[in-house]
Motif scaffolding. Structure first.
Motif, short mmCIF file in Angstrom:
data_model
loop_
_atom_site.label_atom_id
_atom_site.label_comp_id
_atom_site.label_asym_id
_atom_site.label_seq_id
_atom_site.Cartn_x
_atom_site.Cartn_y
_atom_site.Cartn_z
N MET A 149 3.96 -1.85 8.90
CA MET A 149 3.66 -3.25 8.58
C MET A 149 2.67 -3.77 9.61
O MET A 149 2.76 -3.44 10.80
CB MET A 149 4.94 -4.09 8.63
CG MET A 149 4.67 -5.58 8.49
SD MET A 149 6.08 -6.60 8.97
CE MET A 149 5.35 -8.23 8.79
N PHE A 150 1.73 -4.57 9.14
CA PHE A 150 0.77 -5.25 10.01
C PHE A 150 0.64 -6.69 9.52
O PHE A 150 0.84 -6.96 8.33
CB PHE A 150 -0.60 -4.56 9.99
CG PHE A 150 -0.58 -3.16 10.54
CD1 PHE A 150 -0.91 -2.92 11.86
CD2 PHE A 150 -0.23 -2.09 9.74
CE1 PHE A 150 -0.89 -1.63 12.38
CE2 PHE A 150 -0.20 -0.79 10.24
CZ PHE A 150 -0.54 -0.56 11.56
N HIS A 151 0.31 -7.61 10.41
CA HIS A 151 0.23 -9.01 10.00
C HIS A 151 -0.81 -9.76 10.80
O HIS A 151 -1.20 -9.35 11.92
CB HIS A 151 1.60 -9.69 10.15
CG HIS A 151 2.10 -9.75 11.57
ND1 HIS A 151 1.76 -10.77 12.45
CD2 HIS A 151 2.92 -8.92 12.27
CE1 HIS A 151 2.35 -10.57 13.61
NE2 HIS A 151 3.05 -9.45 13.54
N SER A 152 -1.25 -10.88 10.27
CA SER A 152 -2.22 -11.72 10.96
C SER A 152 -1.51 -12.59 11.99
O SER A 152 -0.29 -12.68 12.03
CB SER A 152 -2.99 -12.59 9.96
OG SER A 152 -2.10 -13.42 9.24
N GLU A 153 -2.29 -13.27 12.83
CA GLU A 153 -1.73 -14.01 13.96
C GLU A 153 -0.88 -15.20 13.53
O GLU A 153 -0.06 -15.69 14.31
CB GLU A 153 -2.85 -14.48 14.88
CG GLU A 153 -3.83 -15.45 14.22
CD GLU A 153 -4.91 -15.92 15.18
OE1 GLU A 153 -4.58 -16.71 16.08
OE2 GLU A 153 -6.06 -15.49 15.01
N GLU A 154 -1.03 -15.69 12.30
CA GLU A 154 -0.24 -16.84 11.84
C GLU A 154 1.19 -16.46 11.46
O GLU A 154 2.02 -17.32 11.23
CB GLU A 154 -0.91 -17.50 10.63
CG GLU A 154 -2.34 -17.96 10.87
CD GLU A 154 -3.35 -16.92 10.42
OE1 GLU A 154 -4.52 -17.30 10.19
OE2 GLU A 154 -2.98 -15.73 10.30
N ILE A 155 1.45 -15.14 11.36
CA ILE A 155 2.77 -14.65 10.97
C ILE A 155 3.59 -14.36 12.23
O ILE A 155 3.16 -13.61 13.11
CB ILE A 155 2.65 -13.36 10.13
CG1 ILE A 155 1.76 -13.59 8.90
CG2 ILE A 155 4.03 -12.85 9.74
CD1 ILE A 155 2.32 -14.54 7.88
N VAL A 207 0.83 -1.20 0.00
CA VAL A 207 0.00 0.00 0.00
C VAL A 207 0.87 1.25 0.00
O VAL A 207 1.99 1.26 0.51
CB VAL A 207 -0.96 0.03 1.22
CG1 VAL A 207 -1.87 -1.19 1.22
CG2 VAL A 207 -0.18 0.09 2.53
N HIS A 208 0.32 2.33 -0.58
CA HIS A 208 1.00 3.62 -0.58
C HIS A 208 -0.03 4.73 -0.80
O HIS A 208 -0.13 5.30 -1.88
CB HIS A 208 2.07 3.68 -1.67
CG HIS A 208 2.86 4.95 -1.68
ND1 HIS A 208 3.49 5.44 -2.82
CD2 HIS A 208 3.11 5.88 -0.70
CE1 HIS A 208 4.08 6.57 -2.54
NE2 HIS A 208 3.87 6.87 -1.27
N VAL A 235 0.41 -6.78 5.51
CA VAL A 235 0.16 -5.50 4.84
C VAL A 235 1.37 -4.61 5.09
O VAL A 235 1.74 -4.36 6.24
CB VAL A 235 -1.12 -4.82 5.36
CG1 VAL A 235 -1.36 -3.50 4.59
CG2 VAL A 235 -2.33 -5.73 5.22
N VAL A 236 1.99 -4.14 4.01
CA VAL A 236 3.26 -3.42 4.09
C VAL A 236 3.22 -2.22 3.17
O VAL A 236 2.56 -2.25 2.14
CB VAL A 236 4.42 -4.35 3.68
CG1 VAL A 236 5.75 -3.59 3.68
CG2 VAL A 236 4.52 -5.55 4.60
#
Length: 359
Positions: free
Chosen positions: A287-293, A202-203, A238-239
């Motif tokens: 950066m954001f990530h789901s719990e599996e990461i 995203v930007h 998401v980065v």
């Protein structure tokens, strides 16, 4: 000396109060970027105050400064190792390490070899470039032998994006959530040991006196991404250059509505912009990530001529470990409604950007 103390104190108060005003104009949103600097200046000004004459005015300003130091400190501490969180490790059933680099290359930076050398040195599995135009696309062709999978959105308006991968891309698409010239990339990938995940790049445009007058498009774009994330039932990252800070209202709303984890919490600020000015550097590449990461490493890398430092991350995917679920905050009904309203406002906003931007 007294005049300097008053001026600094008033500026600290103004920069602390403005972000709390619910207005999307850049005047109210930009000061939130400098919270780290405001905190440091507030501490120095507070200490400086003890060398001045101690009258009633001094007591009032010192009390206000102390309250602001405590307020900013509580917010900022969450993004440092001082904020204690339980750090969970992946199980033995997790994937092999996956590495990525995310970099706003700055469209007018022509030192292509420095970035190419960075990629060849770090050898990430995937990398994302932002502000990459046709010239950058041509320069990066030398990497396509090692990165045979890619998704390209070539634009000359400083919002072009290119995604390169050694890992198989089973599906990819370009989203234009709020405007037809602001892309986001969604790529579905599979690791060499068979783990699937989804990568979002995203930007959104920043609120600033030289770009967008308000934060409406930025916030609408980010929250639209969060809405899309909730439709996907795979591990997600998401980065990108969020043009936002992790502690802002819209970032927190994004985190809650997407039900993703902010890896900066309990870790570090990881400030990226401006690359040339260390003392005036803001953490806006997020950066954001789901719990599996499960994040193994998250840091900035050396400057390659851009105005942003690149972000490096190493992580594993673990489907059988739900320990990180406790780190997920969810939005309540009021917050979800607010997010929907901000998405609609972002779509209605007319950014009036040029199709081709020159330096």
């Amino acid at each position: 000396m007294w005049e300097l103390y008053i001026v600094l104190s008033v500026l600290i108060i103004i920069f602390s109060v403005l972000p709390k005003i619910p207005n999307s104009h850049w005047i109210f949103r930009v000061p939130d970027f400098g919270k780290i600097q405001v905190f440091v200046i507030a501490v120095l000004t507070f200490g400086f105050g003890f060398f001045l004459e101690k009258d009633l005015t001094w007591k009032i300003f010192q009390a206000i400064l102390l309250l602001l130091i405590i307020f900013h400190g509580i917010v900022l501490m969450k993004y440092t190792p001082l904020y204690l969180i339980t750090k969970h490790k992946p199980s033995t059933a997790a994937s092999e390490d996956v590495q990525f680099i995310s970099a706003n290359v700055y469209q007018f930076n022509t030192d292509y070899p420095r970035f190419i050398n960075l990629i060849n040195k770090c050898r990430p599995d995937i990398f994302l470039t932002m502000e990459s135009n046709g010239d950058w696309e041509n320069a990066l062709k030398v990497l396509e032998k090692d990165y045979p999978f890619h998704h390209k959105v070539t634009l000359e308006n400083t919002y072009g994006m290119h995604f390169y991968s050694k890992l198989e891309i089973s599906e990819s698409r370009t989203h234009f959530f709020v405007a037809d010239d602001i892309p986001s990339i969604e790529a579905h990938l599979k690791t060499k040991d068979g783990f699937e995940f989804v990568f979002f790049g995203v930007h959104p445009p920043p609120p600033s006196p030289t770009e967008e007058e308000t934060s409406k498009e930025r916030d609408g774009d980010l929250l639209s991404t969060g809405k899309r994330v909730m439709e996907i039932h795979k591990p997600i990252i998401v980065v990108g250059d969020f043009n936002n800070v992790a502690w802002s209202k819209s970032s927190i709303l994004f985190r809650k509505t997407s039900e993703l984890i902010d890896p900066r919490i309990g870790r570090a600020f990881i400030s990226t912009f401006h690359a040339k000015y260390r003392l005036f550097r803001f953490p806006i590449d997020l950066m954001f990530h789901s719990e599996e990461i499960f994040i193994g490493d998250l840091k900035t890398l050396d400057n390659f001529g851009s105005d942003h430092l690149p972000v490096y991350c190493k992580f594993k995917i673990d489907h059988k470990n739900d320990d990180q679920e406790e780190r997920i905050d969810t939005a309540d009904a009021e917050e979800k409604a607010e997010a929907e309203e901000m998405i609609e406002e972002g779509k209605k906003e007319d950014g009036e950007r040029e199709a081709i931007v020159t330096e």
